[in-house]
Design an enzyme around this catalytic site. Structure first.
Site, short mmCIF file in Angstrom:
data_model
loop_
_atom_site.label_atom_id
_atom_site.label_comp_id
_atom_site.label_asym_id
_atom_site.label_seq_id
_atom_site.Cartn_x
_atom_site.Cartn_y
_atom_site.Cartn_z
CB SER A 47 -0.85 -0.05 1.20
OG SER A 47 -2.08 0.68 1.05
CG ASP A 87 -7.16 -3.42 -2.44
OD1 ASP A 87 -7.62 -2.45 -1.78
OD2 ASP A 87 -5.88 -3.71 -2.43
CG HIS A 122 -5.52 -2.71 1.06
ND1 HIS A 122 -4.90 -2.55 -0.21
CD2 HIS A 122 -4.90 -1.68 1.86
CE1 HIS A 122 -4.11 -1.58 -0.01
NE2 HIS A 122 -4.06 -1.15 1.34
#
Lengths: 277, 277
Positions: B146, B222, B254
């Protein structure tokens, strides 16, 4: 039953579910990993019981078990370690009350109304899971860490025929002779020690043993090793001529770094038993 | 440098260390996994940069990387995601200030004094680690998740020759065009967008590319995918003819369940580059 979350994980699904427990008379939450193979029919299952202060979540996120379970096509169940909720009795100590159910049915106040983790794990949760998910009741195995290793060993020996194999990471092996045990068994079961024997894996090993393979790992640098008393279980297993592999792992401590290091071995050990015959 | 903890882990040691950072003008804490091979001499190293709200600890306990790194004889570094301490400016939002350093050197008040994560990771921490541990400065690779995937990609392209390979899990790929980026780059670097380009992996890919292999995984489910903009990076990599494998993984989200699922692939990918030639 309410779905809290479902995450794709190693080709399968890591779910978290909450349900009303009759045994514990409160809402209970558990984690369940289902491998991809569960889409096609019931799969074998490995129970993982956690240690003091843990919930369903610790091992689910830190033990690194799902990858190995996926490789073997095995489901994993991560139960909580005690009843939960505002109505449930608790204690200020980390090792009594919530997070410290010790996998017994309490017979003493104030614990009696909710602290029935033995019934919850021996009857209620298995029925719920095999009734609602593609999990095979005839192919079950069990493991756990610390207090959960104690739970795994005592449930395995206390429910003959239920589990094909049992393993443990740094289990509390002889609670009747440990400060991790005497306090809690007194609180939950009362001062009469005869009621404790069914919840001491060293005593059970000496009396009954386990009809299947046993694997136990303990770190030689475990900071709680004097409370765990692996020597009591080792002596009992050898005296009984129990089929067992009891390993002392050099330098390892009580943490999830220890657990994750040997998880591959434990899952493979259970897979062999679960897929045999 | 102060040792916070050292745990035996997959034959090696998972350590946590705190040191005074000149770059960030505060105490910083990082995790370092050293495989058993580090006892015999310097080993290759894979950096893992974490995402928003994380510290050094999240990936260290949840990503399941140590087992694969041990298998490959590779060290892992888990840095923190921002400066820390009571003197360090912060914001009420989870995505600005502490836990959200975005791997830049801030030029704007109130962030300038401490938010120098680029210098910290480009210069100070590598020197500290290669100077104090058996880690080979000539064999480095980098990954992240991320915001940390953004950090990994921008550091890899911004420091040519430093890293032999780069990978990312669900990276923030185009922050200049995302709410995960515009707000933070404005706060840390100011409103002049020309200062942002060095911190956008899609723009860097288009301008410079990376002299080595690139691997990026993003889950099709995600929940933040519109903020990540994997399509911008994919387009830039293809336009540049960059050596790259950009994968969209069906059903994954995620979470660390996604990361741990593909960690084996990423460590193997980096090992190939780290042991080549």
């Amino acid at each position: 039953m309410e779905t809290q979350s479902e995450n794709a994980c190693f080709g399968g699904v890591q779910g978290v579910y909450t349900h009303r427990s009759d045994s514990c008379d409160c809402d209970m939450t558990f984690g369940l990993f289902l491998p991809e193979e569960a889409k096609d029919g019931p799969v074998p299952v490995l129970w993982y019981l956690s240690g003091l202060t843990c919930t369903h979540e610790n091992a689910m996120t830190k033990a690194g078990a799902q990858g190995w379970a996926a490789e073997q096509g095995i489901a994993l169940v991560f139960p909580d370690t005690s009843p939960r909720g505002d109505d449930v009795a608790d204690d200020d100590a980390y090792d009594l009350g919530k997070g410290a159910g010790f996998y017994v049915n309490a017979t003493q106040d104030p614990w009696t109304p909710h602290y029935r983790m033995w019934d919850y794990l021996a009857e209620e949760l298995p029925s719920l899971i095999t009734g609602n998910f593609a999990v095979d009741a005839d192919r079950q195995a069990i493991t756990g860490h610390s207090m959960g290793g104690h739970g795994a060993l005592t449930l395995a020996m206390g429910l003959p025929g239920r589990f094909r194999s049992v393993s443990a990471f740094a289990p509390i092996s002889n609670p009747v002779a440990s400060d991790w045990g005497r306090k809690q068994l007194t609180a939950y079961l009362g001062a009469d020690e005869s009621a404790w024997a069914a919840h001491d894996s060293s005593l059970l090993m000496r009396e009954k043993g386990f009809d299947g393979p046993v694997l136990v790992d303990t770190g030689t640098s475990d900071q709680f090793i004097d409370l765990l008393r692996p020597e009591a279980l080792a002596e009992a297993a050898a005296a009984r001529r129990q089929q067992a592999m009891l390993r002392m792992q050099p330098g390892y401590d009580h943490s999830y770094f220890f657990i994750s290091t040997f998880m591959e071995d434990h899952v493979a050990f259970h897979a062999e038993a679960l897929y045999a015959g």
